[in-house]
Design a protein around this motif. Sequence first.
Motif, PDB file in Angstrom:
ATOM      1  N   THR A   1       3.005  -2.655  17.195  1.00 28.35           N
ATOM      2  CA  THR A   1       1.978  -1.687  17.597  1.00 28.35           C
ATOM      3  C   THR A   1       1.971  -1.597  19.124  1.00 28.35           C
ATOM      4  O   THR A   1       2.020  -2.627  19.813  1.00 28.35           O
ATOM      5  CB  THR A   1       0.592  -2.157  17.097  1.00 28.35           C
TER       6      THR A   1
ATOM      7  N   LYS B   1       0.346   4.105   0.816  1.00 29.60           N
ATOM      8  CA  LYS B   1       0.133   5.002   1.960  1.00 29.60           C
ATOM      9  C   LYS B   1       0.820   4.492   3.226  1.00 29.60           C
ATOM     10  O   LYS B   1       0.902   5.192   4.225  1.00 29.60           O
ATOM     11  CB  LYS B   1      -1.362   5.161   2.208  1.00 29.60           C
ATOM     12  N   THR B   2       1.288   3.271   3.202  1.00 29.58           N
ATOM     13  CA  THR B   2       2.010   2.733   4.363  1.00 29.58           C
ATOM     14  C   THR B   2       3.413   3.339   4.413  1.00 29.58           C
ATOM     15  O   THR B   2       4.099   3.427   3.402  1.00 29.58           O
ATOM     16  CB  THR B   2       2.124   1.196   4.247  1.00 29.58           C
TER      17      THR B   2
ATOM     18  N   ASP C   1       0.854  -1.190   0.000  1.00 29.83           N
ATOM     19  CA  ASP C   1       0.000   0.000   0.000  1.00 29.83           C
ATOM     20  C   ASP C   1       0.898   1.253   0.000  1.00 29.83           C
ATOM     21  O   ASP C   1       1.688   1.456   0.928  1.00 29.83           O
ATOM     22  CB  ASP C   1      -0.879  -0.021   1.268  1.00 29.83           C
TER      23      ASP C   1
ATOM     24  N   THR D   1       1.241   1.507   9.322  1.00 31.23           N
ATOM     25  CA  THR D   1       0.056   1.595   8.461  1.00 31.23           C
ATOM     26  C   THR D   1      -0.706   2.881   8.747  1.00 31.23           C
ATOM     27  O   THR D   1      -0.459   3.562   9.744  1.00 31.23           O
ATOM     28  CB  THR D   1      -0.878   0.395   8.697  1.00 31.23           C
ATOM     29  N   GLN D   2      -1.648   3.157   7.910  1.00 29.05           N
ATOM     30  CA  GLN D   2      -2.442   4.376   8.069  1.00 29.05           C
ATOM     31  C   GLN D   2      -3.232   4.387   9.371  1.00 29.05           C
ATOM     32  O   GLN D   2      -3.476   5.442   9.949  1.00 29.05           O
ATOM     33  CB  GLN D   2      -3.413   4.506   6.897  1.00 29.05           C
ATOM     34  N   ASP D   3      -3.627   3.186   9.836  1.00 23.69           N
ATOM     35  CA  ASP D   3      -4.379   3.121  11.102  1.00 23.69           C
ATOM     36  C   ASP D   3      -3.447   2.848  12.293  1.00 23.69           C
ATOM     37  O   ASP D   3      -3.861   2.293  13.307  1.00 23.69           O
ATOM     38  CB  ASP D   3      -5.501   2.077  11.013  1.00 23.69           C
ATOM     39  N   SER D   4      -2.174   3.225  12.141  1.00 21.27           N
ATOM     40  CA  SER D   4      -1.186   3.218  13.232  1.00 21.27           C
ATOM     41  C   SER D   4      -0.764   1.841  13.731  1.00 21.27           C
ATOM     42  O   SER D   4      -0.199   1.714  14.816  1.00 21.27           O
ATOM     43  CB  SER D   4      -1.676   4.046  14.433  1.00 21.27           C
ATOM     44  N   ARG D   5      -0.993   0.808  12.972  1.00 21.23           N
ATOM     45  CA  ARG D   5      -0.402  -0.480  13.338  1.00 21.23           C
ATOM     46  C   ARG D   5       1.037  -0.466  12.833  1.00 21.23           C
ATOM     47  O   ARG D   5       1.310   0.121  11.788  1.00 21.23           O
ATOM     48  CB  ARG D   5      -1.165  -1.635  12.673  1.00 21.23           C
ATOM     49  N   ASN D   6       1.899  -1.068  13.587  1.00 21.96           N
ATOM     50  CA  ASN D   6       3.260  -1.137  13.032  1.00 21.96           C
ATOM     51  C   ASN D   6       3.910  -2.498  13.254  1.00 21.96           C
ATOM     52  O   ASN D   6       3.629  -3.196  14.211  1.00 21.96           O
ATOM     53  CB  ASN D   6       4.118   0.056  13.458  1.00 21.96           C
TER      54      ASN D   6
END
Lengths: 153, 419
Positions: free
Chosen positions: A132, A17-18, A15, A78-83
Amino acid sequence: MSIQLNDQMIALINDPKTLKVLASADQDGIPHVVFKGSVSVNADGKLQYLEIIETSQTNRNLVHSIWFRRQVAVGILTQDSRNYQIKGTPVRAVICGELFEKNYIAVRERFGKDADLSTVWIIDPEEIREETFSVQASREREAYPLIGHLDRF
Amino acid sequence: MAESKHSWREDELSLQEVIKKYPDVSPFVILKTDVQRRGVDFTQRAIDAVDPDRDAVVYRGIYSEKNDRIPNGLILRDGTTILADRVVPSSGFNGGRDPYLIDIADGKAVLTDEGKVIEEVGYWPKPDYFDKVTSSGKPMWQVLVARPQRMDINLYQNCDFWKDIGMGCKFCPIAATYSKTKNIKREHLDYQDVAEAVAEALKQPGRFRMIQLCSGSLLGGKELLDDEIDQYITMLKLLEKNFSHKKVMTQLISTAHNERQLRRLHEETILTGYTADIEVLNEEIFNWICPGKAKYIGYQEWKRRLYQAAEIFGPGAVNTGIVSGVELVKPNGFRSEEEALEKGLAEAEELARHGVGVAQTVYRVAEGSYFQKQKAASLDYLTAFAKGLDTLQRRYRQEAYFDDYRTCGNHPNTDLARI
């Protein structure tokens, strides 16, 4: 030992955006961490990284890694703050041939006619770990329930 | 009782032992060095797996001529390239060693030794221009050589030192190659053919990073080597039409020119890198191995000309090639590897102090050369020499971009500069 990235992880890495960072080290062990948008997963499930700059520290470090089998790490946000952190070893530095030329053309289409490509790096993923915060914290609480300041308990 | 067969393997460290002995030297570069000194052979199934539409297999240059299914060169996983001639073990021209054998394992080409898989290997890709012809009808592969990222122009396919009886460099197969192929090729390439091939080669995006010119020595002219200089300036002038920049990544490997000639090259052409191969880092042994170079120019004058070139072309742009290991050839070479290492590196340091780098080419015994029955040096020695040269490069902050793993790919010591 090589691992297989699952479809969800492949989609996250691919992605655009990542956010992705690549951590490597030189022959003295000095770390070097840089944001690298060109990290992706190829059709064989390996990490692929396009090195634009021949003389960059990252390129030198990746050479050191492939020569002496030293791991590098790729961080994913990631965009939803998982890492996530993926550790792996560079296994191939592609500097010519069909794969190289295909990516060379793509880089120039994306960045303009002054852009160049040094190397298509292929990295074998060997370990993946979610970093995360909430997942890390709960992992620690489960493994070490007594660790922490007493006023919390 | 059967006669015991003494093997060369018992006399020297193996690949794995050398890798262990030099833990800070790339194992890929050590392997490359060993493959270069020993050469390679191919199993039939490896030859059958070569794809002439994908892999570069045809070659016409000053050092060899071939039109078969044997790949022109090898490439390792890390991008290290290997120039390794095919050696048929029974030929008697194997430098006293057995070649590596390329075979197929799990569908991939692999380097093997004594039946064991050592490392995966790839081949140099065929460039797009190989199948094209010039306006004069010449197949372009016959006038322009291709490495993975470099095109090579061998304008003069013979060498004048060999025309003066006994003056040719004793390790060199140029004259033998020319003699074998003179019925099918001209002594001098046509400039226009070459210019058209280069223009065509440049149309392939992402393929080439360097143009190199290298030929046999051309001694004639008003002053010694003026014909050689005129030849290169003519060619470079034709090439400059392809570029909008005044200078581009180009390298000349030639005889050592005088200051006037060097200035002409620098001022009148797009040339950026200059190399004049001294071949041997010792005057006495140079005089024996390279009698033509010694007679017409001389060892000390050769070095002086390199120093002048370094002043004219600037930092990092000038080096000199050595045939690493030939200095040990019997009977007049160094008596021991220790002495050769010590004296060779001391000489390399003097060159480095004057801004001249050294490009180490591994000596492999060449069929057709005066030394064709000689023995190559040990892997241990060649690795120690590469490491020593790399140390000097770092000490004197020398760049190797005109002869590195991409723009040349033939020098273990400059491969080490990648990190």
